[in-house]
Design an enzyme around this catalytic site. Structure first.
Site: not given
Ligand code: 13P
Length: 262
Positions: A18-20, A104, A106, A182, A242-243
């Protein structure tokens, strides 16, 4: 109740990046090229990237001849029409997406997406032929109060009530505890297994045998250094990263942790 399994037992492991809201045309190009070159097709394990919607066309061009799949980070609960700024499942399919992330944390936290909104989006995604990766998780406070499993079972129930049963093999769960996203404080493999096993039991209770084929991913500070711990757990069918998915070598290593031992 007539649930249809549709060969859900055939579903393999799933490693999703997930590159966000990260990346540019320039920075995505070498990342996509390295993933396309570095991932070999495997019947057991699928590698997927979810770039921002603006870059789905770029991902499609870079990945279409590769073994890497791609998906989106959100989808509308509506099929088409006067819904400014939204993206329908059919449009995402048109861009070659196989997957879409739904709910998600976020989006739940920042944009007020409720369990009901998440369920409606998951339903639209499945009806539109996408695989819906529905994210759920508890806060630190809920875990400290011993409410984690109650919260998760409720989040799951609301979604399950809305899903077309004929598409249940396209339903994927991502367990993402909010305190692990995160933060670098990943949930231990034991916690992940405990939660996944409780979710599995709830799935089987609701869906019968089809519940055994629903993939349950773990997400929250997954790195190449801890991926193998999750891969070793019985009910962890993959990870949502994610990251660490923004670094090609790191993400490929996470993917490799979910390949069968050769
Ligand atoms: P991190 O891997 O950066 O903790 O993010 C997890 C996540 O939210 C994936 O959807």
């Amino acid at each position: 109740m007539g649930y249809i399994a549709l060969g859900s037992g055939m579903n393999g492991k799933l490693v999703i990046g997930n590159w966000k809201m990260n990346g540019t045309l320039a920075s995505n190009a070498p990342l996509l090229a390295a993933l396309a070159a570095g991932w070999r097709s495997s019947p057991q394990t699928e590698l997927v990237v979810c770039p921002p919607a603006a870059y789905l066309g770029q991902a499609r061009l870079a990945l279409q001849a590769s073994a890497v799949s791609w998906g989106a980070q959100d989808v509308s609960d509506q099929a088409a029409g006067a819904f400014t700024g939204e993206l329908g499942a059919a449009m995402l399919r048109d861009m070659g997406c196989r997957y879409v992330l739904v709910g998600h944390s976020e989006r739940r936290t920042r944009l007020g997406e409720t369990d009901q909104m998440v369920a409606a989006k998951a339903r639209a995604a499945l009806s539109g032929g996408l695989r819906a990766v529905v994210c759920m998780g508890e806060t630190e406070k809920q875990r400290a109060a011993g409410q984690a499993l109650t919260v998760l079972r409720h989040q799951l129930q609301v979604v399950l009530a809305a899903l077309p049963r004929t598409a249940i093999d396209h339903f994927v769960i991502a367990y993402e505890p909010l305190w692990a996203i995160g933060t670098g404080a990943h949930a231990s493999a034991d916690i992940a297994q405990q939660v996944h096993s409780a979710l599995r039991a709830a799935l089987v209770e609701a869906l019968g045998a089809a519940g055994t084929g629903v993939r349950i991913l773990y997400g929250g500070s997954v790195k190449a250094s801890n991926a193998a711990e999750y891969a070793a757990q019985r009910d962890v069918d993959g990870v949502l990263v994610g990251g660490a998915s923004l670094q090609a070598a790191e993400f490929l290593e996470i993917g490799a942790a979910f390949l069968p031992i050769r």
